[in-house]
Design a protein around this motif. Structure first.
Motif, short mmCIF file in Angstrom:
data_model
loop_
_atom_site.label_atom_id
_atom_site.label_comp_id
_atom_site.label_asym_id
_atom_site.label_seq_id
_atom_site.Cartn_x
_atom_site.Cartn_y
_atom_site.Cartn_z
N LEU A 25 9.77 34.09 -12.96
CA LEU A 25 10.95 33.29 -13.07
C LEU A 25 11.15 32.26 -12.17
O LEU A 25 11.04 32.84 -11.12
CB LEU A 25 12.14 34.03 -13.27
CG LEU A 25 12.00 35.03 -15.01
CD1 LEU A 25 13.25 35.83 -14.87
CD2 LEU A 25 11.96 34.15 -15.82
N VAL A 26 11.69 30.96 -12.30
CA VAL A 26 12.21 30.39 -11.23
C VAL A 26 13.93 29.94 -11.75
O VAL A 26 14.00 29.32 -12.90
CB VAL A 26 11.28 29.05 -11.15
CG1 VAL A 26 11.62 27.96 -10.06
CG2 VAL A 26 9.83 29.48 -11.00
N PHE A 27 14.40 29.82 -10.45
CA PHE A 27 15.87 29.56 -10.78
C PHE A 27 16.46 28.29 -10.21
O PHE A 27 16.18 27.80 -9.08
CB PHE A 27 16.84 30.56 -10.49
CG PHE A 27 16.34 31.83 -11.08
CD1 PHE A 27 16.99 32.42 -12.22
CD2 PHE A 27 15.54 32.81 -10.33
CE1 PHE A 27 16.55 33.79 -12.79
CE2 PHE A 27 15.05 34.19 -11.15
CZ PHE A 27 15.68 34.48 -12.00
N ASP A 28 17.34 27.47 -10.90
CA ASP A 28 17.89 26.45 -10.10
C ASP A 28 19.08 26.97 -9.46
O ASP A 28 19.94 27.78 -9.73
CB ASP A 28 18.38 25.57 -11.28
CG ASP A 28 17.71 24.85 -12.28
OD1 ASP A 28 16.64 24.57 -11.57
OD2 ASP A 28 17.96 24.62 -13.21
N VAL A 29 19.14 26.47 -8.33
CA VAL A 29 20.25 26.91 -7.21
C VAL A 29 20.87 25.87 -6.46
O VAL A 29 22.05 26.14 -5.94
CB VAL A 29 19.41 28.02 -6.15
CG1 VAL A 29 19.26 29.33 -6.64
CG2 VAL A 29 18.32 27.22 -5.25
N ASP A 32 21.76 21.65 -11.43
CA ASP A 32 21.36 21.68 -12.58
C ASP A 32 20.70 20.37 -13.11
O ASP A 32 19.84 20.29 -14.13
CB ASP A 32 22.47 21.93 -13.84
CG ASP A 32 22.73 23.42 -13.41
OD1 ASP A 32 22.17 24.07 -12.92
OD2 ASP A 32 23.91 23.71 -13.88
N LEU A 228 14.78 24.95 -5.45
CA LEU A 228 14.55 26.16 -6.58
C LEU A 228 14.29 27.70 -5.88
O LEU A 228 14.10 27.58 -4.77
CB LEU A 228 13.32 25.91 -7.50
CG LEU A 228 13.17 24.28 -8.15
CD1 LEU A 228 12.03 24.42 -8.91
CD2 LEU A 228 14.60 24.52 -9.18
N ARG A 229 14.40 28.60 -6.66
CA ARG A 229 14.35 30.12 -5.81
C ARG A 229 13.45 30.56 -6.85
O ARG A 229 13.51 30.75 -8.04
CB ARG A 229 15.59 30.68 -5.95
CG ARG A 229 15.44 32.07 -5.23
CD ARG A 229 16.80 32.68 -5.13
NE ARG A 229 17.75 32.82 -6.38
CZ ARG A 229 17.59 33.91 -7.37
NH1 ARG A 229 16.39 34.86 -7.34
NH2 ARG A 229 18.15 34.03 -8.50
N PHE A 230 12.53 31.64 -6.36
CA PHE A 230 11.65 32.43 -7.14
C PHE A 230 11.47 33.64 -6.29
O PHE A 230 11.83 33.87 -5.12
CB PHE A 230 10.29 31.88 -7.34
CG PHE A 230 9.52 31.36 -6.10
CD1 PHE A 230 8.61 32.43 -5.93
CD2 PHE A 230 9.51 30.36 -5.54
CE1 PHE A 230 7.77 32.11 -4.67
CE2 PHE A 230 8.80 30.01 -4.23
CZ PHE A 230 7.62 30.94 -4.13
N GLN A 247 12.50 37.06 -1.68
CA GLN A 247 13.04 35.83 -2.36
C GLN A 247 12.58 34.37 -1.57
O GLN A 247 12.39 34.58 -0.25
CB GLN A 247 14.42 35.91 -2.64
CG GLN A 247 14.80 36.98 -3.31
CD GLN A 247 15.07 37.01 -4.58
OE1 GLN A 247 14.88 35.87 -5.24
NE2 GLN A 247 14.62 38.03 -5.50
N ASP A 278 18.44 37.54 -4.31
CA ASP A 278 19.14 37.12 -5.47
C ASP A 278 20.42 36.20 -5.38
O ASP A 278 21.40 36.32 -6.12
CB ASP A 278 19.77 38.50 -6.39
CG ASP A 278 18.47 39.21 -6.92
OD1 ASP A 278 17.51 38.71 -7.28
OD2 ASP A 278 18.83 40.21 -6.88
N ALA A 280 22.43 32.97 -5.61
CA ALA A 280 22.90 31.78 -6.68
C ALA A 280 23.45 30.53 -6.18
O ALA A 280 23.79 29.77 -6.46
CB ALA A 280 23.91 32.40 -7.72
#
Length: 349
Positions: A25-29, A32, A228-230, A247, A278, A280
């Motif tokens: 998973l790759v997250f927007d931080v 958006d 991004l974060r992964f 992370q 983790d 955000a």
């Protein structure tokens, strides 16, 4: 069908682009909105940039037979790590820092060896001292992997020695580091909290997916993607025990326009930094580094007529590679010294 050229020379281990999809998973931080972000230039608060790299070398393979007649693997090897210190504003000449060579006698853990001291005929040429280091198993690549691991550990230690502290908490003030370290390759496991940026010259893993990767082709020189974060080691539901706790923040930067005959992602580099667990949010210091990264890397990127791996093989890295090669000595002469040493020790039948 359009045919484009991978820019890296054919004699390198692999090409600049393969893009295997990232399984995790790759997250927007940061935002958006998936759009290009222009560079904000290099602030005066950044006073020093160091480019850290390492170079391994295998010098001789060994086969050891014990009293029971079993064969074991070993090798003489060497590596060197070092840094180039430069002023990002161009107010002084670059200088070499911390160039340190080490020699390694890598051996299978079940065949212990003593340190090897290779004395020369001419005392002015110096003594070669190989420190023994064990590796697990009997794989043929075991000695090479051990030398590589030791080199990466020393690279990390050198980066941590030079880098400023990096505030990573959400409430920390906007404290841009005054000393930034660019480390060749991904940042190493552990040792977060320092201003160390890993720069990845190849695009072998796709962290973006088909719906987002098109932005990389649209980036103008100096522009970057959002951060991004992964999680390192994320395999899509399965996370390795050794890597899954780590992370990373990551973003992409364009160093220069791609020539028409190269693939459109030529000139793109991926950067990464340690991230809190983790998180955000993006710490202000990390965002500040990302904002200046485009302007900095444009200045440090190499040119195609001078370096076949341009622009990702940075100009300071090329200079450092020459210094590191000199510090390890001529391979032919070293190999001759190893043969002479084995004969003198009576270990060659």
């Amino acid at each position: 069908m359009r045919i484009r050229l991978d820019p890296w020379p054919i004699d390198t281990f692999e090409g600049q682009l393969t893009l295997k999809p990232f399984a995790g998973l790759v997250f927007d931080v940061e935002t958006d909105a998936w759009r290009a972000i222009p560079t904000k230039g290099i602030p005066q608060a950044l006073r020093e940039v160091l480019v850290v790299d390492g170079k391994p070398r295998m010098e001789a393979r060994l086969l050891l037979d014990d009293a029971a007649g079993e064969l074991h693997l070993a090798a003489f090897g060497a590596y060197v790590v070092g840094a180039v210190s430069l002023c990002p504003h161009g107010t002084r000449q670059a200088e070499l820092r911390g160039v340190r060579a080490r020699r390694v006698l890598a051996y299978s853990a079940d065949a212990p060896l003593e340190p090897a001291r290779l004395s020369p005929r001419n005392p002015h040429t110096g003594v070669l001292e190989y420190e023994p280091h064990a590796f697990d198993g009997r794989q043929v690549e075991g000695p090479r992997a051990k030398v590589q691991r030791l080199m990466l550990d020393d690279e990390q230690a050198l980066s941590q020695e030079f880098a400023s502290a990096m505030p990573l908490e959400e409430g920390d003030a906007d404290a841009l580091p005054d000393t930034l370290v660019l480390q060749d390759g991904p940042v190493r496991l552990g040792r977060g909290g320092s201003a160390v940026v890993g720069y990845v010259k190849t695009l072998h893993t796709d962290y973006l997916g088909a719906d987002r990767i098109g932005l990389l082709s649209e980036l103008k020189c100096g522009e970057r993607t959002p951060i991004l974060r992964f999680r390192v080691g994320d395999r899509g539901g399965q996370v390795s025990e050794a890597e899954g706790r780590e992370q990373r923040f990551t973003w992409y930067v364009r160093l220069c326009d791609a020539p028409f005959y190269q693939h459109p992602l030529a000139g793109i580099m991926r950067l990464e930094m340690h991230a809190p667990e983790d998180s955000a949010f993006v710490p202000r210091a990390v965002q500040g580094v990302a904002d200046l990264s485009g302007a900095l890397l444009q200045k440090l990127g190499s040119k195609l007529h001078k370096d076949a791996r341009a622009p990702q093989n940075l100009i300071p890295t090329a200079a450092l590679e020459h210094a590191m090669s000199r510090s390890m000595g001529n391979l032919d002469l070293v190999t001759r010294r190893i043969r002479t040493h084995l004969v003198q020790q009576g270990v060659v039948a």
